[in-house]
Design a protein around this motif. Structure first.
Motif: not given
Length: 741
Positions: A391-418
């Motif tokens: 699993p991916v642990d973001n530590g909490g704080h990144p979801v409170g700002d612009w980083r949260g969406r970046k993390i989600i988009d990056a995971i979904l962009a992985d071709p191995e992830v459905g």
């Protein structure tokens, strides 16, 4: 079939013999004379008949027999609900009552014969529907609903009454829902919801309420079929019909007992061909549950291991709870096919992620480690000391700002992830609110599945009620377990559909030459001797040891020299079920004197035990291999079933076996082996060689052919042990038991 229905085939259980004699059967499929290609070798249908239920769910005219507007009477409330339903679906409603001029201001007809027009649907508000069936036939009514109880659910007398009702319905040429049903088919469905819908089938109306209530969470429902006792229309009919409706994305079922196993499998096959998921709660896993279900619906619940295997075989997703039923059906109805099978768990807590990952892995969900470049990308926004492998642990704080969406988009962009799953164990605003919104926004921009587990027991939070439930793209769950169950079903379903080949398309239509060879061996109501049972196997191309049946000691010695030492000697007779326990087997004989002594001892024991013999078998001794069992039993619901498992004494000790309902393909036969706990034995253990799995599969397929052709003749067939030799050397049936019906 048990209780055949209109548009389906009444089985001629002797079809194989009929064809062998040059005659032709004349059943009916889809309302026309059946072609031979519509029937399998035993005369059973190969394709599901699809009843035209459009005029049931959307009639142009409805007759309510026994309509009432007298206050305080049960029929009054039902009549009022039917009037409202008819108005919603655009149907003309005609009350029928012998003594009333009107009901709720609507002119009333004294009888069905006096109706002003031919009606599509008649709702029978009468205590005994049987006397009305003839009138329905004369009025050419297409469908009827009987609410009355007191039929098969009450016992033998009620079952007899239901049989009379079913027979009358068949003669009348109409279709009947019930008896012992309810008003669920006439519920008010929300028409403001978009997307694929769930169609609901229940034998207990109350058990469908949780699924029906999902409309309030934004999940669309289109139909509800409360089948009741299924004197005529049954669960299978509605599965077949719903699988053909383009607006239906999934079929949710609550099943207490199946009316006919074959018709259920044909319906499931139709749904599988169409790619429509069927999710079912089937009660009766335990003896108590089975007994209770029978008392409720008056139908066979079936041996649960067979029911479970049959459902898996045709892609029916079996769940245990109503909460699992609603969550799994909703996900399957709304989610598109996966782009990849990899599942990533993403959380704001390392403990949450680890907990969910444990549950997901134990359930068989694939959690691949993210690649090194992907991890480096995520560490742009997530501190280096946190794990981002999966699993991916973001530590909490990144979801409170612009980083949260970046993390989600990056995971979904992985071709191995459905699939992306984000468990939010509890509300922690504003952090959880921002996370929920980011997940919803990301889901709108991706073609991959985004799941959220909202763990708060309150459920009134805006992030849950408005943000998550307001999205048709995010699949929202309240428990870890339901999320895992639904996602596993989602991946399994699409994998199954992509590889599905209907076994009915390849089922044998005509009897094989082997069938004709075996007819002289059949002894109705009797058990065959081992010698006769092996002749049966040999006729179907199943290898048996070199052996001879002898009736004297001298002949036994001659046979041993021809077979080749060492030999095994066994008493052969129709009355013998367990030879070893009676001392009627001698192994490892290496000389003529041992053979003579063994013959005398075997015949003496048989004489002492009062067992009639047809002789003594002198057999080749086969030692190297893995002992398996392959057999046929007769299930009350599904007919002949094929079992494979570990053999010898292990079959009774470990009970490690898998079952399938014919017809099935070679892929299903291999799947049976994959279900065995002891499958590692086939691959070779402690330096032993791997065995000839292909030969084992061939035996399973030949036994299936026997089940299809001789299913009406054989109550039980047991090859035990089947010695599976090292790879390339085949498999040998060392012993066989056959009991004729």
């Amino acid at each position: 079939m048990l209780g055949s229905t209109h548009g389906t085939l009444t089985t001629d259980s002797r079809r194989a013999r009929v064809i062998a004699c040059g005659e032709q059967p004349s059943p009916v499929v889809h309302g026309r004379p059946a072609d031979v290609d519509d029937l399998d070798v035993s005369g059973r249908p190969l394709y599901a008949a699809v009843p035209d239920l459009d005029r049931f769910f959307r009639p142009e005219s409805v007759a309510v027999v026994g309509a009432s507007d007298a206050e305080g009477r049960p029929n009054t409330g039902i009549t009022r609900q039917l009037i409202a339903w008819a108005e919603r679906v655009g149907a003309r409603l005609h009350p029928v009552h012998p003594t009333r001029q009107s009901v709720f201001g609507i002119p009333c007809s004294p009888s069905l014969a006096d109706l002003p027009e031919q009606t599509d649907l008649a709702v029978l508000l009468v205590g005994d529907p049987l006397p009305v069936i003839g009138e329905l036939a004369e009025a050419k009514v297409k469908f009827a609903v009987a609410f009355a109880s007191g039929f098969a659910e009450t016992g033998a007398e009620g079952a007899a009454a239901q049989a009379h009702l079913a027979a009358a319905v068949r003669r009348a040429g109409l279709r009947l829902l019930g008896p012992n049903t309810n008003l669920n088919a006439f519920e008010k469905f929300r028409d403001d919801l978009d997307g694929p819908a769930i169609a609901l089938i229940t034998q207990s109306g109350h058990q469908g309420r949780p699924v029906f209530a999902m409309q309030e969470l934004g999940v669309r429902l289109s139909h509800w079929a409360p089948t009741g006792n299924e004197a005529d229309l049954e669960t299978a009919d509605f599965i077949s019909y719903f699988s053909e409706q383009p607006e239906i994305g999934a079929i949710a079922c609550y099943v207490e007992g199946l009316k006919d196993g074959r018709s259920f499998l044909l319906a499931a096959d139709r749904a599988a061909r169409r790619g429509v998921p069927v999710v079912a709660v089937k009660v009766g896993r335990t003896e108590t549950g089975a007994r209770t279900a029978a008392s409720h619906t008056g139908k066979l619940t079936g041996a649960d291991t067979v029911v479970d295997a049959a459902m898996r075989q045709y892609g029916v997703i079996r769940v245990d709870g109503l909460d699992e039923l609603q969550d799994t059906a909703a996900l399957l109805a709304r989610a598109r096919a996966p782009r990849a099978e990899g599942v990533v768990v993403y959380s704001i807590s390392g403990g949450t992620g680890a907990h969910f990952a444990d549950l997901a892995t134990a359930a068989g969900l694939p959690l691949p480690s993210l690649s090194a470049p992907k991890q480096a990308e995520l560490h742009q926004w997530i501190p280096e000391y946190l794990s981002v492998t999966n699993p991916v642990d973001n530590g909490g704080h990144p979801v409170g700002d612009w980083r949260g969406r970046k993390i989600i988009d990056a995971i979904l962009a992985d071709p191995e992830v459905g699939v992306l799953i984000c468990p939010i164990t509890g509300p922690f605003p504003p952090m959880s609110d921002k996370l929920a919104q980011d997940l919803v926004d990301a889901a709108e921009q991706t073609d991959k599945l985004v799941c959220v587990v909202w763990g708060s027991p309150v459920g009134t939070e805006a992030a849950y009620r408005e943000t998550l439930l307001g999205s048709s793209k995010v699949a929202t769950f309240r428990t870890f377990a339901n999320c895992v169950t639904a996602v596993r079903a989602y991946l399994d379903h699409h994998r199954f559909v992509a590889a599905y080949r209907s076994p009915f398309d390849e089922a044998p239509r005509t009897p094989s030459p082997s069938f004709r060879k075996t007819q002289a061996l059949m002894r109705p109501g009797q058990q065959l001797s081992e010698h006769a049972a092996k002749q049966l196997l040999r006729a179907y191309g199943i290898r048996v040891p070199r052996e001879q049946l002898v009736t004297s000691a001298a002949a036994a010695v001659r046979a041993a020299s021809l077979v080749g030492y060492p030999v095994v000697m066994k008493a052969s007779g129709a009355q013998i079920a367990h030879k070893t326990e009676l001392g009627l087997v001698k192994i490892g004989l290496t000389s003529a004197s041992q053979v003579r002594d063994a013959y005398r001892e075997l015949t003496d024991i048989a004489r002492y035990e009062g067992i009639s013999l047809d002789g003594v078998l002198v057999c080749q001794m086969v030692e190297r291999g893995v002992e398996m069992v392959v057999g046929v039993t007769h299930d009350q619901l599904f007919g002949p079933t094929v079992t494979v498992g570990l053999g010898g004494v292990l079959v009774e000790v470990l009970r490690d076996a898998a079952v399938r309902v014919p017809p099935f393909g070679e892929d299903q036969a291999r799947g049976m082996l994959g279900e065995l706990r002891g499958r590692a034995l086939l691959e070779g253990v402690r330096g032993g060689p791997p065995v000839d799995v292909d030969a084992l599969i061939e035996v399973v397929m030949r036994v299936q052919r026997m089940a299809l052709e001789l299913g009406d003749d054989i109550a039980e067939l047991d090859i035990n042990p089947l010695m599976v030799l090292p790879r390339g050397q085949g498999a040998v049936a060392l012993d066989a038991l056959v009991v004729c019906r």
